[in-house]
Design a protein around this motif. Structure first.
Motif, PDB file in Angstrom:
ATOM      1  N   VAL A  15       1.771  -0.785   4.611  1.00  0.00           N
ATOM      2  CA  VAL A  15       2.358   0.290   3.814  1.00  0.00           C
ATOM      3  C   VAL A  15       3.728  -0.149   3.314  1.00  0.00           C
ATOM      4  CG1 VAL A  15       3.275   2.642   3.898  1.00  0.00           C
ATOM      5  CG2 VAL A  15       1.086   2.116   4.990  1.00  0.00           C
ATOM      6  N   ARG A  73       0.824  -1.207   0.000  1.00  0.00           N
ATOM      7  CA  ARG A  73       0.000   0.000   0.000  1.00  0.00           C
ATOM      8  C   ARG A  73       0.860   1.258   0.000  1.00  0.00           C
ATOM      9  NH1 ARG A  73      -3.507  -3.309   3.121  1.00  0.00           N
ATOM     10  NH2 ARG A  73      -5.577  -3.425   2.136  1.00  0.00           N
ATOM     11  N   CYS A  80      -1.146  -1.820   8.459  1.00  0.00           N
ATOM     12  CA  CYS A  80      -1.893  -1.560   7.226  1.00  0.00           C
ATOM     13  C   CYS A  80      -1.185  -2.100   5.989  1.00  0.00           C
ATOM     14  CB  CYS A  80      -2.115  -0.064   7.049  1.00  0.00           C
ATOM     15  SG  CYS A  80      -3.267   0.658   8.227  1.00  0.00           S
ATOM     16  N   TRP A  88      -5.724   6.388   0.211  1.00  0.00           N
ATOM     17  CA  TRP A  88      -4.334   6.008   0.049  1.00  0.00           C
ATOM     18  C   TRP A  88      -3.695   6.802  -1.091  1.00  0.00           C
ATOM     19  CZ3 TRP A  88      -2.787   2.742   3.777  1.00  0.00           C
ATOM     20  CH2 TRP A  88      -3.753   1.926   4.378  1.00  0.00           C
ATOM     21  N   PRO A 106      -1.039   6.449   3.760  1.00  0.00           N
ATOM     22  CA  PRO A 106      -2.327   7.128   3.952  1.00  0.00           C
ATOM     23  C   PRO A 106      -2.176   8.628   3.708  1.00  0.00           C
ATOM     24  CG  PRO A 106      -1.894   5.603   5.761  1.00  0.00           C
ATOM     25  CD  PRO A 106      -0.625   5.688   4.966  1.00  0.00           C
TER      26      PRO A 106
END
Length: 524
Positions: A378, A331, A376, A504, A334
Motif C-alpha cells: 500500500v 497500491r 500488500c 482496492w 483496501p
C-alpha cells in the motif's frame, strides 16, 4: 505594542502555552472551530468531537482566569470555515495589530502560515522535552539516527529514571521483559467513564450533524475533554494498568481494545496533560514500589524517547519526508479499511475497534493494520492519511513518521533499522485472534491458508535486493534461500491470488470517505 490576537489551536489546550504565558492583559484569545480542519482528511467523528469539546471547555477555563476570549463555533453564521481566514477576520474585528500562534503540529498548516501576508508571529512550541534546534544538533553528522541513542541522552538530560549517572535498575532498556502474549485468565481494568456535560453533548450533536459521512461511530465516545478528566485517566493508568503494562504491552486481545494501555496520548497531544507530569507520575510509582522497572521504563521510553524522536525526525526532514516511498509501494488502500468487512479476524477486530473507539493500541497499528498494508504494498500516502483520519491521537508530527517510517519502512531505514513485517505466526503468538478466524494460521498455501503467511514470504522475495544485506534480516533470508523453488513459487502464486481478490481503492482519494477532501490540502 499593538494589541495581539492569540490563536490557540485545537491541539494546544494548555495554560502553559508560550503565547499565553507572555500575553499582555489586553490580548484577545481566539479558538476557532472550522470545517476545513475537520475535513482535510475525513477525521473520525470522535476525534473531531474530542477536539471541539476540549476547545469549548478550555475557552470556559480561560474566561474563568479573566481572559477576553472569542470562540468561533462551527455553526456561527459569520465563521469563515478556514482557520487562518477566520483568525484574520477576528484580528480585524477586535483591532488587533498582530496574530500570535504557537507552531502548529503539521507542516501543511505551517506552510500556509508562512505564506500569509498579515502580521503573523509564530512562536516555538516549548511543551516538549527536546527543542527542535537541540534535536537538529544531535542529528547533525550522524550516519544513523537511532532512537535508543537519543533516548539515553534524554534520560541524562531530564534525570528521569536516573540514579546519579546510572540508569535505574542497572540498564537502559527492559524491552526483553515486555513481550508476553495474551492469556485467557487476564482481567483487564475498565477505563473510567467520563460524564458528558452540556458542552460535550452539544458538540456530539454538532459533529453527528456535520460529519456524519466520516468513518467511525460516536456512540462509545469516552475521551477526556477537560484537564480534570485527563488527570482521572492518568491516575487510573498509574494505579490499575501500569503494573502490568510492560509485560503485556505487545499483546492483542480479540475482545478488549485497551488491555493495560494508558490511552493518554490523545490528552497529551492536545495539551490536557503535560508529558513531564505523565513521566514523573510513572517514575514515582516505581520508586514507591507500585510498578516494576520494566513497565515504568517501557512507558517512559514511549514518551521521552519515541514521541520526542519522531517529532524531531518530522521537523528535521519535512516536507520531503512525506514523499518518501523507498519500497516503491503503489497500491491504494483496501476498501475494507473503511468498513471492516474482511474474513481476516485480526484485521476485522482492529478495524472494528478503530471504528467504535477512534483507538487501537500500538501493536494493532504496527503489526496488524500496518503490517498488512506493508506486505500488500500500500502506498505510504494512502495509509498515512488513513491513520491520520481514524485515530483520536493522530496529528501529523507524530503520525507520519510512525506510519511512513516505522510501519511501512518507506524512508529506507531512517526511523527503524528493519521493516516490522511478520507472518501469521506473530499474530497467533501474541493474540487470541486466530482461534476465531476462518483461515488456518498454520497453513501457508491452500484455500484456508492465512494470507499473512504467503504475503510475508512474497514481500521478502520482492524486496530481497534491498533487504537481504540487513544484519537483522539475515536469518530469515537464509531460511528463504533454503526453500525449494517449487515451494517459493506456490507461495508467490498464493499471495498473488489473494491480492487480486481484494477490492482496492483504484484511484486514491475517490472513495466514498475521501471524495473531494484532497482538493482542500496544501502541497507541502
Amino acid at each position: 505594542m499593538p494589541k495581539p490576537l492569540i490563536l490557540v489551536l485545537g491541539d494546544q489546550l494548555s495554560l502553559d502555552l508560550a503565547t499565553l504565558r507572555d500575553a499582555p492583559a489586553d490580548a484577545v484569545i481566539a479558538l476557532c472551530e472550522v470545517a476545513g480542519e475537520g475535513r482535510y482528511v475525513p477525521h473520525h467523528p470522535q476525534k473531531i468531537a474530542l477536539i471541539f469539546a476540549a476547545m469549548r471547555h478550555f475557552a470556559r477555563r480561560l474566561r474563568g482566569k479573566g481572559w477576553r476570549v472569542h470562540y468561533s463555533a462551527l455553526d456561527d453564521d459569520d465563521n469563515c470555515q478556514d482557520l487562518l481566514d477566520e483568525a484574520e477576520r477576528l484580528a480585524a474585528l477586535y483591532g488587533c495589530g498582530e496574530i500570535r500562534v504557537v507552531r502548529p503540529g503539521e507542516w501543511r498548516l505551517l506552510a500556509r502560515l508562512r505564506r500569509r501576508k498579515a502580521n503573523w508571529a509564530i512562536v516555538e512550541d516549548d511543551r516538549f522535552f527536546c527543542p527542535l534546534e537541540d534535536f537538529a544538533a544531535w542529528a547533525e553528522g550522524r550516519e544513523q539516527l537511532r532512537m535508543e541513542n537519543f533516548y539515553r541522552q534524554m534520560r541524562r538530560r531530564t534525570g528521569l529514571l536516573m540514579e546519579d549517572d546510572a540508569p535505574a535498575g542497572g540498564q537502559w532498556n527492559f524491552d526483553h521483559d515486555n513481550r508476553q502474549p495474551i492469556r485467557r485468565d487476564l482481567d483487564f481494568p475498565t477505563p473510567p467513564v467520563h460524564r458528558r456535560d452540556t458542552l460535550t453533548r452539544q458538540v456530539l450533536g454538532l459533529v453527528e450533524t456535520h460529519f456524519a459521512g466520516h468513518f467511525g461511530e460516536l456512540e462509545a465516545f469516552n475521551w477526556p475533554v477537560t484537564r480534570r478528566q485527563a488527570l482521572v485517566d492518568l491516575r487510573h493508568f498509574i494505579t490499575h494498568c501500569l503494573p502490568d503494562f510492560g509485560r503485556y504491552q505487545d499483546a492483542i486481545s480479540d475482545t478488549h481494545p485497551t488491555l493495560f494501555h494508558a490511552r493518554l496520548s490523545a490528552a497529551m497531544n492536545i495539551g490536557l496533560l503535560e508529558p513531564r507530569e505523565v513521566c514523573e507520575a510513572a517514575e514515582s510509582a516505581y520508586y514507591r514500589g507500585d510498578a516494576p522497572i520494566n513497565a515504568v521504563e517501557g512507558f517512559i521510553r514511549q514518551i521521552l524517547g519515541w514521541r520526542e524522536f519522531v517529532r524531531g525526525i518530522y521537523w528535521l526532514k519535512m516536507p520531503a519526508y512525506k514523499r518518501e516511498n523507498r519500497l516503491g509501494a503503489e497500491r491504494g488502500l483496501p476498501a475494507f479499511y473503511w468498513n471492516a468487512e474482511t474474513d481476516l479476524r485480526c484485521l476485522r477486530r482492529a478495524l472494528e475497534m478503530t471504528r467504535d473507539n477512534a483507538y487501537a493500541h500500538h501493536i494493532q497499528r504496527l503489526m496488524v493494520t500496518g503490517n498488512f498494508a506493508l506486505l500488500c504494498g500500500v502506498k505510504p500516502e494512502a495509509l498515512c492519511d488513513w491513520y491520520l483520519a481514524v485515530y483520536a491521537d493522530a496529528f501529523e508530527w507524530v503520525e507520519l513518521p510512525n506510519t511512513l517510517g516505522m510501519v511501512l519502512h518507506a524512508d529506507g531505514g531512517l526511523l527503524g533499522s528493519k521493516p516490522y513485517c511478520a507472518s501469521g505466526k506473530y499474530i497467533d503468538r501474541m493474540s487470541d485472534h486466530c482461534r476465531h478466524c476462518r483461515y488456518d494460521v498454520k497453513q501457508v498455501t491452500g484455500e484456508n491458508a492465512c494470507p499473512f503467511n504467503s504475503l510475508y514470504w512474497a514481500f521478502l522475495e520482492r524486496h530481497a535486493e534491498r533487504l537481504e544485506s540487513n544484519p537483522r534480516m539475515k536469518l530469515i533470508y537464509g531460511s528463504l534461500k533454503r526453500m525449494k523453488e517449487e515451494k517459493r513459487r506456490a507461495m508467490r502464486d498464493q499471495a498473488s491470488r489473494f491480492l487480486e481478490s481484494i477490492d482496492w481503492e483504484t484511484a486514491y482519494g475517490q472513495g466514498d470517505h475521501l471524495q473531494g477532501y484532497r482538493d482542500t490540502r496544501e502541497d507541502p
